[in-house]
Design a protein around this motif. Structure first.
Motif, PDB file in Angstrom:
ATOM      1  N   SER A  50       0.894  -1.391   0.052  1.00 43.49           N
ATOM      2  CA  SER A  50       0.000   0.020   0.085  1.00 43.49           C
ATOM      3  C   SER A  50       0.855   1.321  -0.069  1.00 43.49           C
ATOM      4  O   SER A  50       1.983   1.374   0.192  1.00 43.49           O
ATOM      5  N   VAL A  51       0.220   2.121  -0.182  1.00 49.12           N
ATOM      6  CA  VAL A  51       0.959   3.815  -0.643  1.00 49.12           C
ATOM      7  C   VAL A  51       1.342   4.007   0.906  1.00 49.12           C
ATOM      8  O   VAL A  51       2.560   4.383   1.162  1.00 49.12           O
ATOM      9  N   ASN A  52       0.495   3.796   1.855  1.00 45.91           N
ATOM     10  CA  ASN A  52       1.005   4.298   3.259  1.00 45.91           C
ATOM     11  C   ASN A  52       1.968   3.545   3.765  1.00 45.91           C
ATOM     12  O   ASN A  52       3.196   4.080   4.485  1.00 45.91           O
ATOM     13  N   VAL A  53       2.035   2.163   3.570  1.00 48.58           N
ATOM     14  CA  VAL A  53       3.178   1.446   3.931  1.00 48.58           C
ATOM     15  C   VAL A  53       4.616   1.946   3.265  1.00 48.58           C
ATOM     16  O   VAL A  53       5.792   2.286   4.062  1.00 48.58           O
ATOM     17  N   LEU A  54       4.517   2.195   1.981  1.00 47.61           N
ATOM     18  CA  LEU A  54       5.620   2.827   1.350  1.00 47.61           C
ATOM     19  C   LEU A  54       6.219   4.306   1.859  1.00 47.61           C
ATOM     20  O   LEU A  54       7.245   4.423   1.902  1.00 47.61           O
ATOM     21  N   VAL A  55       5.002   4.892   1.965  1.00 46.35           N
ATOM     22  CA  VAL A  55       5.307   6.447   2.582  1.00 46.35           C
ATOM     23  C   VAL A  55       5.997   5.913   3.949  1.00 46.35           C
ATOM     24  O   VAL A  55       7.101   6.762   4.219  1.00 46.35           O
ATOM     25  N   ASP A  56       5.619   5.275   4.868  1.00 47.76           N
ATOM     26  CA  ASP A  56       6.147   4.897   6.056  1.00 47.76           C
ATOM     27  C   ASP A  56       7.701   4.692   5.988  1.00 47.76           C
ATOM     28  O   ASP A  56       8.520   4.789   6.839  1.00 47.76           O
ATOM     29  N   ALA A  57       7.845   3.783   5.311  1.00 48.12           N
ATOM     30  CA  ALA A  57       9.153   3.260   4.831  1.00 48.12           C
ATOM     31  C   ALA A  57       9.979   4.036   4.229  1.00 48.12           C
ATOM     32  O   ALA A  57      11.251   4.558   4.662  1.00 48.12           O
ATOM     33  N   MET A  58       9.672   4.984   3.388  1.00 46.78           N
ATOM     34  CA  MET A  58      10.454   5.851   2.503  1.00 46.78           C
ATOM     35  C   MET A  58      10.878   7.156   3.350  1.00 46.78           C
ATOM     36  O   MET A  58      11.747   7.749   3.111  1.00 46.78           O
ATOM     37  N   GLN A  98       9.187   5.239 -13.393  1.00 41.23           N
ATOM     38  CA  GLN A  98       9.340   4.886 -14.811  1.00 41.23           C
ATOM     39  C   GLN A  98       8.400   3.764 -15.033  1.00 41.23           C
ATOM     40  O   GLN A  98       7.975   3.519 -16.246  1.00 41.23           O
ATOM     41  N   VAL A  99       8.124   2.914 -14.055  1.00 44.62           N
ATOM     42  CA  VAL A  99       7.224   1.690 -14.207  1.00 44.62           C
ATOM     43  C   VAL A  99       5.739   2.056 -13.663  1.00 44.62           C
ATOM     44  O   VAL A  99       4.676   1.626 -14.499  1.00 44.62           O
ATOM     45  N   ASN A 100       5.602   2.766 -12.684  1.00 44.39           N
ATOM     46  CA  ASN A 100       4.176   3.159 -12.298  1.00 44.39           C
ATOM     47  C   ASN A 100       4.091   4.590 -11.798  1.00 44.39           C
ATOM     48  O   ASN A 100       4.136   4.840 -10.683  1.00 44.39           O
ATOM     49  N   PRO A 101       3.842   5.475 -12.757  1.00 47.83           N
ATOM     50  CA  PRO A 101       3.879   6.920 -12.379  1.00 47.83           C
ATOM     51  C   PRO A 101       2.553   7.202 -11.519  1.00 47.83           C
ATOM     52  O   PRO A 101       2.804   8.021 -10.760  1.00 47.83           O
ATOM     53  N   SER A 102       1.543   6.611 -11.563  1.00 49.02           N
ATOM     54  CA  SER A 102       0.519   6.601 -10.703  1.00 49.02           C
ATOM     55  C   SER A 102       0.771   6.754  -9.336  1.00 49.02           C
ATOM     56  O   SER A 102       0.479   7.225  -8.568  1.00 49.02           O
ATOM     57  N   LEU A 103       1.560   5.332  -9.159  1.00 45.14           N
ATOM     58  CA  LEU A 103       1.899   4.957  -7.683  1.00 45.14           C
ATOM     59  C   LEU A 103       2.859   6.120  -7.255  1.00 45.14           C
ATOM     60  O   LEU A 103       2.796   6.626  -6.005  1.00 45.14           O
ATOM     61  N   ALA A 104       3.843   6.364  -8.074  1.00 41.89           N
ATOM     62  CA  ALA A 104       4.976   7.579  -7.779  1.00 41.89           C
ATOM     63  C   ALA A 104       4.198   8.753  -7.270  1.00 41.89           C
ATOM     64  O   ALA A 104       4.564   9.472  -6.407  1.00 41.89           O
ATOM     65  N   SER A 105       2.992   9.356  -7.969  1.00 42.97           N
ATOM     66  CA  SER A 105       2.492  10.551  -7.708  1.00 42.97           C
ATOM     67  C   SER A 105       1.675  10.371  -6.446  1.00 42.97           C
ATOM     68  O   SER A 105       1.574  11.137  -5.648  1.00 42.97           O
ATOM     69  N   SER A 106       0.986   9.275  -6.187  1.00 51.78           N
ATOM     70  CA  SER A 106       0.233   9.067  -4.800  1.00 51.78           C
ATOM     71  C   SER A 106       1.232   8.985  -3.753  1.00 51.78           C
ATOM     72  O   SER A 106       1.109   9.514  -2.362  1.00 51.78           O
ATOM     73  N   ILE A 107       2.590   8.315  -3.903  1.00 53.39           N
ATOM     74  CA  ILE A 107       3.349   8.473  -2.805  1.00 53.39           C
ATOM     75  C   ILE A 107       3.899   9.806  -2.573  1.00 53.39           C
ATOM     76  O   ILE A 107       3.890  10.134  -1.251  1.00 53.39           O
ATOM     77  N   ILE A 108       4.169  10.716  -3.452  1.00 51.40           N
ATOM     78  CA  ILE A 108       4.375  12.136  -3.414  1.00 51.40           C
ATOM     79  C   ILE A 108       3.292  12.904  -2.653  1.00 51.40           C
ATOM     80  O   ILE A 108       3.847  13.596  -1.891  1.00 51.40           O
ATOM     81  N   GLU A 109       2.182  12.680  -3.039  1.00 49.38           N
ATOM     82  CA  GLU A 109       1.147  13.424  -2.476  1.00 49.38           C
ATOM     83  C   GLU A 109       0.928  13.092  -1.064  1.00 49.38           C
ATOM     84  O   GLU A 109       0.759  13.970  -0.136  1.00 49.38           O
ATOM     85  N   THR A 110       1.056  11.681  -0.703  1.00 49.07           N
ATOM     86  CA  THR A 110       0.919  11.284   0.577  1.00 49.07           C
ATOM     87  C   THR A 110       2.083  11.581   1.445  1.00 49.07           C
ATOM     88  O   THR A 110       1.887  12.128   2.727  1.00 49.07           O
ATOM     89  N   LEU A 111       3.145  11.713   1.004  1.00 47.56           N
ATOM     90  CA  LEU A 111       4.546  11.975   1.785  1.00 47.56           C
ATOM     91  C   LEU A 111       4.423  13.741   2.052  1.00 47.56           C
ATOM     92  O   LEU A 111       4.607  14.199   3.060  1.00 47.56           O
ATOM     93  N   THR A 112       3.893  14.501   1.053  1.00 46.39           N
ATOM     94  CA  THR A 112       3.628  15.680   1.484  1.00 46.39           C
ATOM     95  C   THR A 112       2.768  16.125   2.433  1.00 46.39           C
ATOM     96  O   THR A 112       3.003  16.848   3.294  1.00 46.39           O
ATOM     97  N   LYS A 113       1.663  15.286   2.526  1.00 46.89           N
ATOM     98  CA  LYS A 113       0.676  15.414   3.657  1.00 46.89           C
ATOM     99  C   LYS A 113       1.317  15.127   4.887  1.00 46.89           C
ATOM    100  O   LYS A 113       0.977  15.824   6.065  1.00 46.89           O
ATOM    101  N   VAL A 114       2.242  14.063   4.975  1.00 46.57           N
ATOM    102  CA  VAL A 114       2.753  13.550   6.323  1.00 46.57           C
ATOM    103  C   VAL A 114       3.753  14.688   6.827  1.00 46.57           C
ATOM    104  O   VAL A 114       3.771  14.773   8.024  1.00 46.57           O
ATOM    105  N   THR A 115       4.527  15.130   5.917  1.00 43.99           N
ATOM    106  CA  THR A 115       5.563  16.072   6.200  1.00 43.99           C
ATOM    107  C   THR A 115       4.897  17.496   6.620  1.00 43.99           C
ATOM    108  O   THR A 115       5.938  18.248   6.850  1.00 43.99           O
ATOM    109  N   LYS A 116       3.629  17.863   6.450  1.00 45.53           N
ATOM    110  CA  LYS A 116       3.305  19.109   6.580  1.00 45.53           C
ATOM    111  C   LYS A 116       3.302  19.298   8.075  1.00 45.53           C
ATOM    112  O   LYS A 116       2.802  18.396   8.648  1.00 45.53           O
TER     113      LYS A 116
END
Length: 214
Positions: A171-179, A196-214
């Motif tokens: 899940s995106v949340n697990v990836l964000v917590d790890a990264m 390069q493989v899954n742009p949508s997943l990368a976008s979701s990770i960046i969006e979620t990561l931005t919310k977490v770091t606010k």
């Protein structure tokens, strides 16, 4: 001389006999007075009424005196009145004790309700404590797995691990917590590989990561 001596003995005997008769009469009189007292009659206690009854017969002042004979209460009536009075006091005490028993019963009921409320609150608190401990254990296990995942990612090639993560079901949340615990350089390389493989997943990770770091 013998005649005089006999006369003395006679007078002594007569005096002793007189004392004996007086003693017998006095004791019998006392006995009768006690019997009268059993019926509520108290002799010699109403001397004022006696004086008034005598003065009443004196001309001139007899009409000024108000005399009323002493009312004698029968012993049975007196006894019943005393028993009734005692029974009244006893009934009052019994009623007071009954009221206190009712009050104690109400207090006992209130205490039982309070105990039940405390027991329910304690049970609820224990359940919440168990849930908290379970959640804490789950969080600890989750953090442990995240730390393990961080170590794997850190020890892997960013391009290769990024490709694996992009095609996995993590899940995106697990990836964000790890990264979020990775160095910016490592996290950036992995995101680039994922995009390069899954742009949508990368976008979701960046969006979620931005919310977490606010």
């Amino acid at each position: 001389m013998a005649k005089r001596r006999g006369l003395i003995i006679f007078w002594v005997f007569l005096i002793v006999l007189a004392f004996f008769v007086v003693a017998v009469i006095g004791s019998y009189f006392y006995f009768e007075i006690n019997k009268l007292q059993l019926y509520g009659i108290t002799p010699f206690s109403d001397w004022k009424s006696y004086t008034a009854s005598i003065i009443k017969f004196i001309p001139g002042i007899g009409g000024m005196v108000k005399y009323k004979p002493l009312t004698v209460i029968p012993y049975q009536t007196l006894l019943e009145s005393r028993i009734n009075a005692f029974q009244g006091v006893l009934n009052t005490q019994v009623a007071s004790m009954d009221a206190k028993m009712v009050q104690l019963q109400n207090l006992e009921n209130d205490l039982k309700v309070t105990q039940a409320t405390i027991a329910a609150s304690q049970s609820n608190l224990e359940i919440q404590e168990q849930q908290f401990n379970m959640q804490l254990l789950a969080n600890q296990n989750y953090r442990s797995r995240i730390q393990t995942l961080d170590q794997w990612i850190s020890n892997s090639n960013p391009a290769q691990i990024g490709h694996v993560l992009a095609t996995s079901n993590i899940s995106v949340n697990v990836l964000v917590d790890a990264m979020i615990n990775l160095s910016p350089q490592t996290a950036g390389s992995i995101l680039q590989s994922i995009s390069q493989v899954n742009p949508s997943l990368a976008s979701s990770i960046i969006e979620t990561l931005t919310k977490v770091t606010k």
